[in-house]
Design a protein around this motif. Structure first.
Motif, PDB file in Angstrom:
ATOM      1  N   SER A  63       2.953 -22.297 -13.977  1.00 34.18           N
ATOM      2  CA  SER A  63       2.541 -20.944 -13.588  1.00 34.18           C
ATOM      3  C   SER A  63       3.566 -19.902 -14.020  1.00 34.18           C
ATOM      4  O   SER A  63       3.203 -18.792 -14.429  1.00 34.18           O
ATOM      5  CB  SER A  63       2.323 -20.871 -12.074  1.00 34.18           C
ATOM      6  OG  SER A  63       3.497 -21.244 -11.377  1.00 34.18           O
ATOM      7  N   ILE A  64       4.850 -20.264 -13.935  1.00 35.56           N
ATOM      8  CA  ILE A  64       5.916 -19.342 -14.350  1.00 35.56           C
ATOM      9  C   ILE A  64       5.953 -19.225 -15.876  1.00 35.56           C
ATOM     10  O   ILE A  64       6.109 -18.129 -16.423  1.00 35.56           O
ATOM     11  CB  ILE A  64       7.278 -19.823 -13.817  1.00 35.56           C
ATOM     12  CG1 ILE A  64       7.232 -19.959 -12.295  1.00 35.56           C
ATOM     13  CG2 ILE A  64       8.388 -18.868 -14.244  1.00 35.56           C
ATOM     14  CD1 ILE A  64       6.861 -18.688 -11.558  1.00 35.56           C
TER      15      ILE A  64
ATOM     16  N   ASN B  42       5.023 -15.867 -18.246  1.00 35.97           N
ATOM     17  CA  ASN B  42       6.062 -15.302 -19.118  1.00 35.97           C
ATOM     18  C   ASN B  42       5.971 -15.828 -20.551  1.00 35.97           C
ATOM     19  O   ASN B  42       6.968 -15.831 -21.274  1.00 35.97           O
ATOM     20  CB  ASN B  42       7.443 -15.632 -18.541  1.00 35.97           C
ATOM     21  CG  ASN B  42       7.698 -14.937 -17.220  1.00 35.97           C
ATOM     22  OD1 ASN B  42       8.065 -13.771 -17.177  1.00 35.97           O
ATOM     23  ND2 ASN B  42       7.511 -15.668 -16.119  1.00 35.97           N
ATOM     24  N   LYS B  43       4.786 -16.247 -20.971  1.00 39.23           N
ATOM     25  CA  LYS B  43       4.641 -16.864 -22.287  1.00 39.23           C
ATOM     26  C   LYS B  43       4.971 -15.906 -23.432  1.00 39.23           C
ATOM     27  O   LYS B  43       5.363 -16.342 -24.510  1.00 39.23           O
ATOM     28  CB  LYS B  43       3.246 -17.439 -22.468  1.00 39.23           C
ATOM     29  CG  LYS B  43       2.104 -16.455 -22.347  1.00 39.23           C
ATOM     30  CD  LYS B  43       0.771 -17.197 -22.405  1.00 39.23           C
ATOM     31  CE  LYS B  43      -0.408 -16.259 -22.216  1.00 39.23           C
ATOM     32  NZ  LYS B  43      -1.696 -17.024 -22.211  1.00 39.23           N
ATOM     33  N   VAL B  44       4.857 -14.613 -23.197  1.00 35.39           N
ATOM     34  CA  VAL B  44       5.225 -13.655 -24.237  1.00 35.39           C
ATOM     35  C   VAL B  44       6.704 -13.772 -24.583  1.00 35.39           C
ATOM     36  O   VAL B  44       7.114 -13.491 -25.718  1.00 35.39           O
ATOM     37  CB  VAL B  44       4.878 -12.210 -23.803  1.00 35.39           C
ATOM     38  CG1 VAL B  44       5.715 -11.789 -22.604  1.00 35.39           C
ATOM     39  CG2 VAL B  44       5.053 -11.230 -24.960  1.00 35.39           C
ATOM     40  N   PHE B  45       7.523 -14.231 -23.632  1.00 34.57           N
ATOM     41  CA  PHE B  45       8.946 -14.436 -23.873  1.00 34.57           C
ATOM     42  C   PHE B  45       9.249 -15.883 -24.262  1.00 34.57           C
ATOM     43  O   PHE B  45      10.095 -16.140 -25.117  1.00 34.57           O
ATOM     44  CB  PHE B  45       9.759 -14.096 -22.612  1.00 34.57           C
ATOM     45  CG  PHE B  45       9.506 -12.743 -22.046  1.00 34.57           C
ATOM     46  CD1 PHE B  45       9.802 -11.595 -22.773  1.00 34.57           C
ATOM     47  CD2 PHE B  45       8.975 -12.599 -20.767  1.00 34.57           C
ATOM     48  CE1 PHE B  45       9.573 -10.338 -22.254  1.00 34.57           C
ATOM     49  CE2 PHE B  45       8.745 -11.341 -20.236  1.00 34.57           C
ATOM     50  CZ  PHE B  45       9.038 -10.208 -20.971  1.00 34.57           C
TER      51      PHE B  45
ATOM     52  N   GLU C 258       5.182 -29.496 -17.173  1.00 34.88           N
ATOM     53  CA  GLU C 258       5.167 -28.166 -16.570  1.00 34.88           C
ATOM     54  C   GLU C 258       4.174 -28.111 -15.404  1.00 34.88           C
ATOM     55  O   GLU C 258       4.455 -27.499 -14.372  1.00 34.88           O
ATOM     56  CB  GLU C 258       4.807 -27.125 -17.637  1.00 34.88           C
ATOM     57  CG  GLU C 258       5.866 -26.993 -18.710  1.00 34.88           C
ATOM     58  CD  GLU C 258       5.334 -26.375 -20.001  1.00 34.88           C
ATOM     59  OE1 GLU C 258       6.070 -25.587 -20.622  1.00 34.88           O
ATOM     60  OE2 GLU C 258       4.184 -26.690 -20.386  1.00 34.88           O
ATOM     61  N   LEU C 259       3.035 -28.778 -15.565  1.00 35.79           N
ATOM     62  CA  LEU C 259       2.055 -28.839 -14.483  1.00 35.79           C
ATOM     63  C   LEU C 259       2.610 -29.624 -13.295  1.00 35.79           C
ATOM     64  O   LEU C 259       2.360 -29.276 -12.132  1.00 35.79           O
ATOM     65  CB  LEU C 259       0.761 -29.477 -14.988  1.00 35.79           C
ATOM     66  CG  LEU C 259      -0.038 -28.619 -15.977  1.00 35.79           C
ATOM     67  CD1 LEU C 259      -1.125 -29.453 -16.646  1.00 35.79           C
ATOM     68  CD2 LEU C 259      -0.659 -27.415 -15.264  1.00 35.79           C
ATOM     69  N   MET C 260       3.371 -30.669 -13.574  1.00 34.21           N
ATOM     70  CA  MET C 260       3.980 -31.444 -12.498  1.00 34.21           C
ATOM     71  C   MET C 260       5.005 -30.598 -11.737  1.00 34.21           C
ATOM     72  O   MET C 260       5.127 -30.708 -10.509  1.00 34.21           O
ATOM     73  CB  MET C 260       4.638 -32.702 -13.064  1.00 34.21           C
ATOM     74  CG  MET C 260       4.897 -33.784 -12.034  1.00 34.21           C
ATOM     75  SD  MET C 260       3.422 -34.358 -11.158  1.00 34.21           S
ATOM     76  CE  MET C 260       2.533 -35.170 -12.493  1.00 34.21           C
ATOM     77  N   LEU C 261       5.718 -29.741 -12.464  1.00 31.89           N
ATOM     78  CA  LEU C 261       6.685 -28.863 -11.802  1.00 31.89           C
ATOM     79  C   LEU C 261       5.994 -27.793 -10.968  1.00 31.89           C
ATOM     80  O   LEU C 261       6.578 -27.275 -10.003  1.00 31.89           O
ATOM     81  CB  LEU C 261       7.628 -28.235 -12.829  1.00 31.89           C
ATOM     82  CG  LEU C 261       8.603 -29.202 -13.494  1.00 31.89           C
ATOM     83  CD1 LEU C 261       9.558 -28.456 -14.425  1.00 31.89           C
ATOM     84  CD2 LEU C 261       9.401 -30.003 -12.469  1.00 31.89           C
ATOM     85  N   ASP C 262       4.756 -27.445 -11.322  1.00 36.21           N
ATOM     86  CA  ASP C 262       3.977 -26.557 -10.462  1.00 36.21           C
ATOM     87  C   ASP C 262       3.705 -27.220  -9.112  1.00 36.21           C
ATOM     88  O   ASP C 262       3.789 -26.569  -8.064  1.00 36.21           O
ATOM     89  CB  ASP C 262       2.642 -26.201 -11.140  1.00 36.21           C
ATOM     90  CG  ASP C 262       2.585 -24.756 -11.602  1.00 36.21           C
ATOM     91  OD1 ASP C 262       3.557 -24.005 -11.368  1.00 36.21           O
ATOM     92  OD2 ASP C 262       1.565 -24.364 -12.200  1.00 36.21           O
ATOM     93  N   ILE C 263       3.385 -28.505  -9.154  1.00 34.20           N
ATOM     94  CA  ILE C 263       3.169 -29.245  -7.909  1.00 34.20           C
ATOM     95  C   ILE C 263       4.444 -29.252  -7.081  1.00 34.20           C
ATOM     96  O   ILE C 263       4.416 -29.024  -5.862  1.00 34.20           O
ATOM     97  CB  ILE C 263       2.708 -30.687  -8.209  1.00 34.20           C
ATOM     98  CG1 ILE C 263       1.344 -30.673  -8.912  1.00 34.20           C
ATOM     99  CG2 ILE C 263       2.638 -31.511  -6.923  1.00 34.20           C
ATOM    100  CD1 ILE C 263       0.880 -32.044  -9.366  1.00 34.20           C
ATOM    101  N   LEU C 264       5.573 -29.496  -7.744  1.00 33.10           N
ATOM    102  CA  LEU C 264       6.858 -29.460  -7.049  1.00 33.10           C
ATOM    103  C   LEU C 264       7.094 -28.089  -6.438  1.00 33.10           C
ATOM    104  O   LEU C 264       7.477 -27.973  -5.265  1.00 33.10           O
ATOM    105  CB  LEU C 264       7.994 -29.812  -8.021  1.00 33.10           C
ATOM    106  CG  LEU C 264       9.417 -29.685  -7.479  1.00 33.10           C
ATOM    107  CD1 LEU C 264       9.652 -30.644  -6.314  1.00 33.10           C
ATOM    108  CD2 LEU C 264      10.440 -29.926  -8.583  1.00 33.10           C
ATOM    109  N   ASN C 265       6.854 -27.053  -7.211  1.00 30.60           N
ATOM    110  CA  ASN C 265       7.109 -25.685  -6.757  1.00 30.60           C
ATOM    111  C   ASN C 265       6.263 -25.330  -5.541  1.00 30.60           C
ATOM    112  O   ASN C 265       6.703 -24.559  -4.673  1.00 30.60           O
ATOM    113  CB  ASN C 265       6.821 -24.704  -7.898  1.00 30.60           C
ATOM    114  CG  ASN C 265       7.571 -23.395  -7.743  1.00 30.60           C
ATOM    115  OD1 ASN C 265       8.496 -23.279  -6.944  1.00 30.60           O
ATOM    116  ND2 ASN C 265       7.180 -22.390  -8.518  1.00 30.60           N
ATOM    117  N   ASN C 266       5.079 -25.896  -5.458  1.00 29.98           N
ATOM    118  CA  ASN C 266       4.184 -25.612  -4.337  1.00 29.98           C
ATOM    119  C   ASN C 266       4.546 -26.409  -3.083  1.00 29.98           C
ATOM    120  O   ASN C 266       3.968 -26.170  -2.017  1.00 29.98           O
ATOM    121  CB  ASN C 266       2.737 -25.920  -4.725  1.00 29.98           C
ATOM    122  CG  ASN C 266       2.195 -24.928  -5.742  1.00 29.98           C
ATOM    123  OD1 ASN C 266       2.617 -23.778  -5.791  1.00 29.98           O
ATOM    124  ND2 ASN C 266       1.259 -25.374  -6.571  1.00 29.98           N
ATOM    125  N   ASN C 267       5.486 -27.333  -3.224  1.00 25.14           N
ATOM    126  CA  ASN C 267       5.840 -28.200  -2.096  1.00 25.14           C
ATOM    127  C   ASN C 267       7.290 -28.068  -1.664  1.00 25.14           C
ATOM    128  O   ASN C 267       7.774 -28.879  -0.864  1.00 25.14           O
ATOM    129  CB  ASN C 267       5.540 -29.655  -2.449  1.00 25.14           C
ATOM    130  CG  ASN C 267       4.061 -29.978  -2.375  1.00 25.14           C
ATOM    131  OD1 ASN C 267       3.531 -30.236  -1.297  1.00 25.14           O
ATOM    132  ND2 ASN C 267       3.381 -29.928  -3.514  1.00 25.14           N
TER     133      ASN C 267
END
Length: 230
Positions: free
Chosen positions: A164-165, A169-172, A189-198
């Motif tokens: 999500s992050i 910020n994909k333009v950068f 990156e999707l797995m880190l989204d799961i981490l970030n949500n928990n």
């Protein structure tokens, strides 16, 4: 002397740049440097590059300890031999921090809780050869992050960033303008989204995208820069 902590991005075996930083600021044995993946210390199967890198660093490091997490450009056949669950020392002053490793450090007499979570997906994995210049172990799995859930951190250090992050910020962050993004795997990156949500964290720093950019709200991408923790 109070310990100091610096964080930098992908080095791909460029140990000289780390030594240059150490000497430029006359860092001493109370200093520590963390590479956010793609350190490039271990790449060749015969480990000749590892010996050369380690011997050079130990000779020139002035007692500064170097820590690293895995990225996607590492030889996982070698890393897997260590079966590391906590910090694994490659030499007197070089240390590997495995996925899911949690520790606490003191900065300005304040305790800081840190999570290390290496791994990422090679954007060109479709043209690489397994066990030669690509390893499936590069991808972050649910089992790598699960033990970190339901905790609060001052810093999360990873190689790639949460999807999500990254997408916001994909333009950068999408610095390879000729890359066909439809062929890129984003599983880590999707797995880190799961981490970030928990979890809850004040800061999340990562490398991988070859750019130095403060993305706001505690998220930061690092490449050549060295940033001191405060």
């Amino acid at each position: 002397m109070e310990k100091r902590y610096f964080v930098t991005g992908d080095k791909h075996g460029d140990i000289q740049s780390i030594i240059n930083f150490i000497k430029k600021f006359n860092l001493q044995s109370n200093s520590n440097i963390l590479i956010l993946g793609d350190a490039g210390l271990f790449w060749r199967k015969d480990k000749k590059d590892a010996k050369k890198n380690i011997d050079f660093y130990e000779k020139e490091c002035n007692g500064v300890h170097l820590y690293w997490i895995d990225g996607n450009h590492e030889n996982f056949d070698i890393i897997n031999e260590w079966n590391a669950k906590t910090v694994y020392s490659n030499s007197s002053h070089i240390h590997y921090c495995p996925r899911g490793y949690i520790t606490q450090i003191k900065i300005n007499n304040q305790s800081k809780k840190i999570l290390f979570i290496g791994g990422a997906d090679s954007v060109d994995r479709h043209i690489r050869t397994e066990h030669l210049n690509w390893w499936k172990n590069e991808t972050i799995l649910y089992s790598d992050i699960q033990s970190a859930f339901d905790k609060e951190y001052d810093y999360v250090f990873s190689h790639c960033g949460p999807m999500s992050i990254v997408d916001k910020n994909k333009v950068f962050l999408y610095t390879l303008t000729d890359l066909d993004q439809s062929r890129v795997c984003h599983d880590s990156e999707l797995m880190l989204d799961i981490l970030n949500n928990n979890i809850k964290t004040k800061n999340w720093w990562f490398g991988h995208y070859h750019i130095n950019k403060d993305l706001g709200n505690g998220y930061r991408c690092l490449f050549e820069d060295f940033i001191e923790l405060e």
